[in-house]
Design a protein around this motif. Structure first.
Motif, mmCIF file in Angstrom:
data_model
loop_
_atom_site.group_PDB
_atom_site.id
_atom_site.type_symbol
_atom_site.label_atom_id
_atom_site.label_comp_id
_atom_site.label_asym_id
_atom_site.label_seq_id
_atom_site.Cartn_x
_atom_site.Cartn_y
_atom_site.Cartn_z
ATOM 1 N N ILE A 173 52.078 14.383 100.035
ATOM 2 C CA ILE A 173 50.872 14.153 100.830
ATOM 3 C C ILE A 173 50.413 12.704 100.678
ATOM 4 N N LYS A 174 50.470 12.187 99.461
ATOM 5 C CA LYS A 174 50.073 10.787 99.240
ATOM 6 C C LYS A 174 51.009 9.833 99.975
ATOM 7 N N ILE B 158 44.146 12.146 107.509
ATOM 8 C CA ILE B 158 43.302 13.320 107.255
ATOM 9 C C ILE B 158 44.004 14.204 106.241
ATOM 10 N N TRP B 159 43.315 14.489 105.132
ATOM 11 C CA TRP B 159 43.853 15.331 104.063
ATOM 12 C C TRP B 159 42.969 16.580 103.972
ATOM 13 N N ASP B 160 43.428 17.668 104.569
ATOM 14 C CA ASP B 160 42.668 18.920 104.510
ATOM 15 C C ASP B 160 42.825 19.579 103.143
ATOM 16 N N ASP B 161 41.774 20.314 102.743
ATOM 17 C CA ASP B 161 41.757 21.022 101.457
ATOM 18 C C ASP B 161 41.961 20.069 100.279
ATOM 19 N N PHE B 162 41.400 18.877 100.393
ATOM 20 C CA PHE B 162 41.447 17.948 99.260
ATOM 21 C C PHE B 162 40.732 18.537 98.061
ATOM 22 N N LEU B 163 39.639 19.268 98.331
ATOM 23 C CA LEU B 163 38.940 20.032 97.291
ATOM 24 C C LEU B 163 38.855 21.487 97.729
ATOM 25 N N PRO B 164 38.917 22.421 96.770
ATOM 26 C CA PRO B 164 38.794 23.847 97.117
ATOM 27 C C PRO B 164 37.357 24.201 97.481
ATOM 28 N N ALA B 165 37.199 25.365 98.109
ATOM 29 C CA ALA B 165 35.884 25.813 98.571
ATOM 30 C C ALA B 165 34.883 25.928 97.430
ATOM 31 N N SER B 166 35.341 26.354 96.260
ATOM 32 C CA SER B 166 34.430 26.503 95.123
ATOM 33 C C SER B 166 33.843 25.162 94.694
ATOM 34 N N SER B 167 34.653 24.117 94.709
ATOM 35 C CA SER B 167 34.166 22.784 94.346
ATOM 36 C C SER B 167 33.206 22.248 95.397
ATOM 37 N N VAL B 168 33.523 22.499 96.665
ATOM 38 C CA VAL B 168 32.632 22.061 97.740
ATOM 39 C C VAL B 168 31.253 22.696 97.576
ATOM 40 N N GLU C 173 37.531 11.073 89.508
ATOM 41 C CA GLU C 173 38.824 10.849 88.861
ATOM 42 C C GLU C 173 39.964 10.933 89.876
ATOM 43 N N GLU C 174 39.876 11.890 90.782
ATOM 44 C CA GLU C 174 40.928 12.049 91.783
ATOM 45 C C GLU C 174 40.940 10.891 92.785
ATOM 46 N N ILE C 175 39.774 10.419 93.166
ATOM 47 C CA ILE C 175 39.706 9.262 94.066
ATOM 48 C C ILE C 175 40.258 8.026 93.366
ATOM 49 N N SER C 176 39.937 7.855 92.091
ATOM 50 C CA SER C 176 40.462 6.722 91.350
ATOM 51 C C SER C 176 41.983 6.771 91.275
ATOM 52 N N ALA C 177 42.519 7.976 91.026
ATOM 53 C CA ALA C 177 43.979 8.133 90.963
ATOM 54 C C ALA C 177 44.619 7.855 92.322
ATOM 55 N N LEU C 178 43.971 8.304 93.405
ATOM 56 C CA LEU C 178 44.488 8.056 94.744
ATOM 57 C C LEU C 178 44.474 6.566 95.054
ATOM 58 N N LYS C 179 43.388 5.902 94.681
ATOM 59 C CA LYS C 179 43.291 4.444 94.865
ATOM 60 C C LYS C 179 44.452 3.737 94.163
ATOM 61 N N ASP C 180 44.704 4.125 92.927
ATOM 62 C CA ASP C 180 45.766 3.477 92.157
ATOM 63 C C ASP C 180 47.132 3.723 92.779
ATOM 64 N N TYR C 181 47.351 4.943 93.270
ATOM 65 C CA TYR C 181 48.643 5.270 93.877
ATOM 66 C C TYR C 181 48.861 4.457 95.155
ATOM 67 N N ILE C 182 47.838 4.399 95.996
ATOM 68 C CA ILE C 182 47.940 3.620 97.231
ATOM 69 C C ILE C 182 48.180 2.153 96.908
ATOM 70 N N ASN C 183 47.478 1.658 95.911
ATOM 71 C CA ASN C 183 47.593 0.246 95.558
ATOM 72 C C ASN C 183 48.986 -0.095 95.053
ATOM 73 N N GLN C 184 49.557 0.790 94.236
ATOM 74 C CA GLN C 184 50.892 0.560 93.702
ATOM 75 C C GLN C 184 51.941 0.570 94.801
ATOM 76 N N VAL D 13 38.198 -2.356 101.696
ATOM 77 C CA VAL D 13 39.531 -2.338 102.281
ATOM 78 C C VAL D 13 39.815 -0.999 102.957
ATOM 79 N N LEU D 14 39.578 0.088 102.226
ATOM 80 C CA LEU D 14 39.766 1.434 102.756
ATOM 81 C C LEU D 14 38.482 2.220 102.602
ATOM 82 N N SER D 15 38.095 2.938 103.640
ATOM 83 C CA SER D 15 36.937 3.833 103.598
ATOM 84 C C SER D 15 37.421 5.265 103.400
ATOM 85 N N PHE D 16 36.608 6.076 102.747
ATOM 86 C CA PHE D 16 36.947 7.490 102.599
ATOM 87 C C PHE D 16 35.696 8.339 102.752
#
Length: 207
Positions: A7-8, A22-32, A87-98, A134-137
């Motif tokens: 997905i990444k 567009i990333w659907d179900d990035f978080l589960p319903a319980s977290s939302v 934490e997940e957004i930070s990890a996604l940022k790092d992955y995209i950047n790499q 640079v990127l909006s989310f």
């Protein structure tokens, strides 16, 4: 969360090709549900402020342009679900950047609530006076959103206007220089909005 490398990789490809992903179900319903409850509680406690336009000395509140209320999120929030999202957004940022070498160094984010009959007119997130976004989310938190509820995000691309439904658990990524707007919300609209930056937020002396 579907922490899937494929997905990444798709996100990176589509950001390069289309300018958005567009990333659907990035978080589960319980977290939302937990995030919505947290936002509602903070709104009731008076922690949300009327959003404005512009940065620093150019900041102003103009209800004819945007009608949302926001609460900025600390980098180390006490709420466990908010912390997990950060934490997940930070990890996604790092992955995209790499993978893309965009020079991403940090991110900033806030809760946003659009009351009924509010909107945000067409604009870009990358300020001329502060061009570090640079990127909006956007993570949408609208449980049981239905067609007709409004609050869609319109992306203005080269050859089309793309409408994004603000469905709970959906993460939208897009290039910050793209023009976009939040259409009229016919019921309260909840989200977490943020930006991946090419500067460290601790370097507050930089323009």
């Amino acid at each position: 969360m579907k922490n899937d490398i494929s997905i990444k990789e798709a996100a990176i490809d589509q950001l390069a090709e289309l300018g958005y992903f567009i990333w659907d179900d990035f978080l589960p319903a319980s977290s939302v549900k937990e995030l919505v409850a947290f936002a509602r509680g903070n709104r009731e406690d008076g922690n949300f402020k009327k959003a404005g336009i512009g940065k620093q000395v150019l900041f102003q509140v103009d209800k004819s342009v945007r009608g949302d209320y926001i609460q900025w999120i600390d980098k180390d929030p006490g709420h466990p679900t908010v912390k997990h999202f950060m934490e997940e957004i930070s990890a996604l940022k790092d992955y995209i950047n790499q993978s893309c070498y965009l020079g991403l160094k940090d991110f900033e984010t806030h809760f946003a609530i659009y009351p009924e009959n509010t909107f945000y007119k067409r604009h870009v997130d990358r300020f001329q006076q502060n061009a570090h976004r640079v990127l909006s989310f956007v993570l949408y938190l609208n449980i049981n959103w239905q067609k007709g509820d409004g609050g869609e995000l319109a992306l203005y691309l080269d050859n089309e206007k793309k409408l994004i439904d603000p469905i709970a658990g959906r993460l939208l990524l897009f290039r910050s220089e793209l023009e976009h707007e939040v259409l009229l919300a016919h019921k309260s609209r909840f989200s977490i909005t943020g930006w991946m930056l090419d500067k460290d937020m601790s370097l507050t002396f930089l323009p």
